[in-house]
Motif scaffolding. Structure first.
Motif, PDB file in Angstrom:
ATOM      1  N   GLY A  99       0.822  -1.218   0.000  1.00  0.00           N
ATOM      2  CA  GLY A  99       0.000   0.000   0.000  1.00  0.00           C
ATOM      3  C   GLY A  99       0.848   1.256   0.000  1.00  0.00           C
TER       4      GLY A  99
ATOM      5  N   ALA B 122       1.512   3.878  -3.139  1.00  0.00           N
ATOM      6  CA  ALA B 122       0.987   5.239  -2.986  1.00  0.00           C
ATOM      7  C   ALA B 122       2.081   6.253  -3.308  1.00  0.00           C
ATOM      8  CB  ALA B 122       0.453   5.431  -1.570  1.00  0.00           C
TER       9      ALA B 122
ATOM     10  N   ASP C 261       2.206   8.909  -6.362  1.00  0.00           N
ATOM     11  CA  ASP C 261       2.324  10.327  -6.040  1.00  0.00           C
ATOM     12  C   ASP C 261       3.489  10.962  -6.795  1.00  0.00           C
ATOM     13  OD1 ASP C 261       1.531  12.614  -4.602  1.00  0.00           O
ATOM     14  OD2 ASP C 261       3.052  12.242  -3.057  1.00  0.00           O
TER      15      ASP C 261
ATOM     16  N   TRP D 127      -8.583   0.714   2.014  1.00  0.00           N
ATOM     17  CA  TRP D 127      -7.688   1.578   1.214  1.00  0.00           C
ATOM     18  C   TRP D 127      -8.478   2.597   0.413  1.00  0.00           C
ATOM     19  CZ3 TRP D 127      -2.841   2.428   2.108  1.00  0.00           C
ATOM     20  CH2 TRP D 127      -2.022   1.407   2.611  1.00  0.00           C
TER      21      TRP D 127
ATOM     22  N   LEU E  50      -7.461   4.139   6.536  1.00  0.00           N
ATOM     23  CA  LEU E  50      -6.585   3.203   5.832  1.00  0.00           C
ATOM     24  C   LEU E  50      -6.301   1.995   6.726  1.00  0.00           C
ATOM     25  CD1 LEU E  50      -4.012   5.717   4.266  1.00  0.00           C
ATOM     26  CD2 LEU E  50      -6.202   4.903   3.344  1.00  0.00           C
TER      27      LEU E  50
ATOM     28  N   VAL F  46      -2.009   9.236  -0.135  1.00  0.00           N
ATOM     29  CA  VAL F  46      -3.062   8.454  -0.788  1.00  0.00           C
ATOM     30  C   VAL F  46      -4.124   9.386  -1.358  1.00  0.00           C
ATOM     31  CG1 VAL F  46      -4.949   6.818  -0.363  1.00  0.00           C
ATOM     32  CG2 VAL F  46      -2.660   6.360   0.559  1.00  0.00           C
TER      33      VAL F  46
ATOM     34  N   ARG G  22      -5.182   9.014  -5.162  1.00  0.00           N
ATOM     35  CA  ARG G  22      -6.274   8.040  -5.316  1.00  0.00           C
ATOM     36  C   ARG G  22      -7.351   8.565  -6.262  1.00  0.00           C
ATOM     37  NH1 ARG G  22      -8.474   6.178   0.270  1.00  0.00           N
ATOM     38  NH2 ARG G  22      -9.475   8.223   0.132  1.00  0.00           N
TER      39      ARG G  22
ATOM     40  N   LEU H 140      -3.987   6.307  -8.892  1.00  0.00           N
ATOM     41  CA  LEU H 140      -3.798   5.250  -7.880  1.00  0.00           C
ATOM     42  C   LEU H 140      -5.140   4.589  -7.616  1.00  0.00           C
ATOM     43  CD1 LEU H 140      -2.079   3.827  -5.670  1.00  0.00           C
ATOM     44  CD2 LEU H 140      -2.726   5.695  -4.119  1.00  0.00           C
TER      45      LEU H 140
END
Ligand code: NAD
Ligand code: UGA
Length: 455
Positions: free
Chosen positions: A18, A22, A26, A46, A51, A62, A66, A70
């Motif tokens: 995870g 991430a 990023d 997630w 999280l 994240v 996200r 992601l």
């Protein structure tokens, strides 16, 4: 639909998968990064703002990526089919039964993943070992991958992860080094260069090391073994300090200022925990035994033996100080996580120590800012003998002793005068992580037992 320069997949959305993905997402907005897991609950977490792992700064990272580049999903086959690079970051625990039980790494999750990749892939993929595995695992992977689907669809690389929990985001954003092992063939080197380019988005080139696959796998086991060995080494010194009048913090400082030794990882305590040190040293020792190197295996196993000893020794010291009986005494445990800034309790020294205190008849008030659910999952209510108390002041109330097992910053800043007033007398303070001002506690009236200094 947006077109991405590369599609990266990670199988296994745990502590490593995870956060690592991430940070890649990023740092590399041009790549699509997908993380899959067979655990639907974890994937849902997630995708939420709670999280499944607690790491300082992780939620920000994240949230930035996200939904843009992601994605967390349970659709493993679809994700495999579209990926160019597949990281495998599944768990590799110690084998519980059979040959090598209690020592060797259990590679069933890894092997399942390899078979699934083979089934779902029909375009070339780079498969990256992210999990910590025994040396030569990449060869087994390559064999499984090369069956049926034809020889050269897959290139296997080794790229072990060195992040530590509690500092995962900082470690990933600014790593000491990145290690990438590959075959030395043109295909192996080409695949390696693709992965180098991914990291070069934010890691300086001189910190990206390339090597053969076996060196890369071995470097990971060796690094963890060296780190754990430093902890066991300083703990042996601490134990001798207690009877000799030396102070282990002064000794660590004097030793660590030698630039060849360095100051880090010289904190004595209740022993190392966490999901990896013990498992990886035992895996290394098993490799040694298999190679007929028994003296080498004995050497590394002794690091684990000293660590087990350290936990038992802490309990014995408590017993000796408290008149050889814990029966029905209330003991407040300050900290349960294996280290601060994480809720992770895997292999935490607190599990062993709390279990031993319960054997001795104690009643426990366990306190921890992040790990109370974990602690509850281990002991339940233990027939009413364990309480879980968020507030350390409440945990300490009416207790006979406090034992600090995790060096959360919060425990340094408590009002110990108030705590002392609310405890049974004589009040004992066992500082398993040397967080407190021992002289001040002594002046308040506590019987103080630090690690590695005379009581
Ligand atoms: P973890 O248990 O947190 O996560 C592993 C995940 O893989 C789990 O969520 C599990 O459900 C999933 N999984 C297992 N089989 C799967 C499959 N077939 N398909 C999809 N998902 C599957 O483990 P972790 O702590 O992230 O460790 C992973 C590896 O990284 C281990 O080899 C470990 O030694 C290594 N490592 C861990 C750390 C750490 O700090 N925890 C640091 C460096 C390296
Ligand atoms: C460790 C390594 O530091 C990482 O580089 C590695 O990637 C990771 O294992 C892994 O392979 O899983 P981690 O276990 O998360 O990371 O945490 P550490 O900071 O290494 O601490 C491990 C244990 O050693 C903790 O219980 C800590 O309290 C203990 N420790 C550490 C000490 O008792 N004294 C010290 O001086 C340092």
């Amino acid at each position: 639909a947006q077109s991405f320069e590369k599609k990266i997949l990670c199988i296994g959305a745990g502590y490593v998968g995870g956060p690592t993905m991430a940070v890649i997402a990023d740092k590399c907005p041009r790549y699509k990064v997908t993380v899959v897991d067979i655990d639907a609950g974890k994937i849902a977490a997630w995708n939420s703002d709670t999280l499944p792992v607690y790491e300082p700064g992780l939620l920000d990272v994240v949230q930035r990526a996200r939904g843009k580049n992601l994605f967390f999903s349970t659709d493993v086959p679809a994700a495999i089919a579209e990926a160019d690079i597949i990281f495998v970051s599944v768990n590799t625990p110690t084998k519980a039964t059979g040959v090598g039980a209690g020592m060797a790494a259990d590679l069933r999750y890894w092997e399942n993943t390899a078979r699934q990749i083979r089934q779902c892939a029909d375009t070339p993929k780079i498969v990256v070992e992210k999990s910590t595995v025994p040396v030569k695992t990449a060869e087994a992977m390559a064999q499984i991958l090369s069956m049926e689907n034809g020889g050269n669809l897959f290139e296997v690389l080794s790229n072990p992860e060195f992040l530590a929990e509690g500092t995962a985001v900082a470690d990933l954003e600014n790593p000491d080094r990145v290690v990438i092992g590959s075959r030395q063939t043109p295909e192996g080197v080409a695949a390696r260069d693709v992965l180098v380019e991914v990291y070069a988005n934010w890691v300086p080139r001189e910190k990206i090391l390339t090597s053969n696959i076996w060196s890369s796998e071995m470097a990971k086991l060796a690094a963890n073994a060296f780190l754990a060995q430093r902890v066991s080494s300083i703990n042996t010194i601490a134990n001798i300090c207690e009877s000799s009048g030396a102070n282990v913090q002064e000794v660590s400082r004097a030793v660590g200022m030698d630039r060849r030794i360095g100051p880090k990882f010289l904190n004595a305590g209740v022993g190392f925990g966490g999901s990896c040190f013990k498992k990886d040293i035992l895996s290394l020792a098993y490799l040694c035994r298999e190679a007929g190197a028994d003296a080498e295996a004995d050497y590394w196993e002794s690091v684990v033996r000293i660590n087990e000893h350290q936990k038992e020794r802490f309990v014995r010291r408590m017993l000796d100080a408290m008149f050889h009986s814990m029966a029905d005494k209330r003991i407040a445990l300050f900290g349960f996580a294996f280290k601060p800034d994480t809720g992770d309790i895997r292999d935490a020294p607190a599990i062993t120590i709390a279990g031993r205190l319960l054997d001795e008849g104690a009643v426990l008030a366990i306190s921890d800012p992040r790990a109370l659910d974990g602690a509850r999952s281990v002991f339940g209510d233990a027939d009413g003998r364990v309480e879980y108390v968020e507030d350390p002041y409440e945990a300490a109330k009416k207790s006979h002793a406090i034992a600090v097992l995790t060096e959360w910053q919060a425990y340094r800043d408590l009002d110990y005068t108030a705590i002392y007033a609310a405890m049974e007398k004589p009040a004992f303070f066992f500082d398993g992580r040397n967080v407190a001002d021992h002289a001040a506690l002594f002046d308040m009236g506590f019987n103080v037992y630090p690690v590695g200094m005379p009581a």
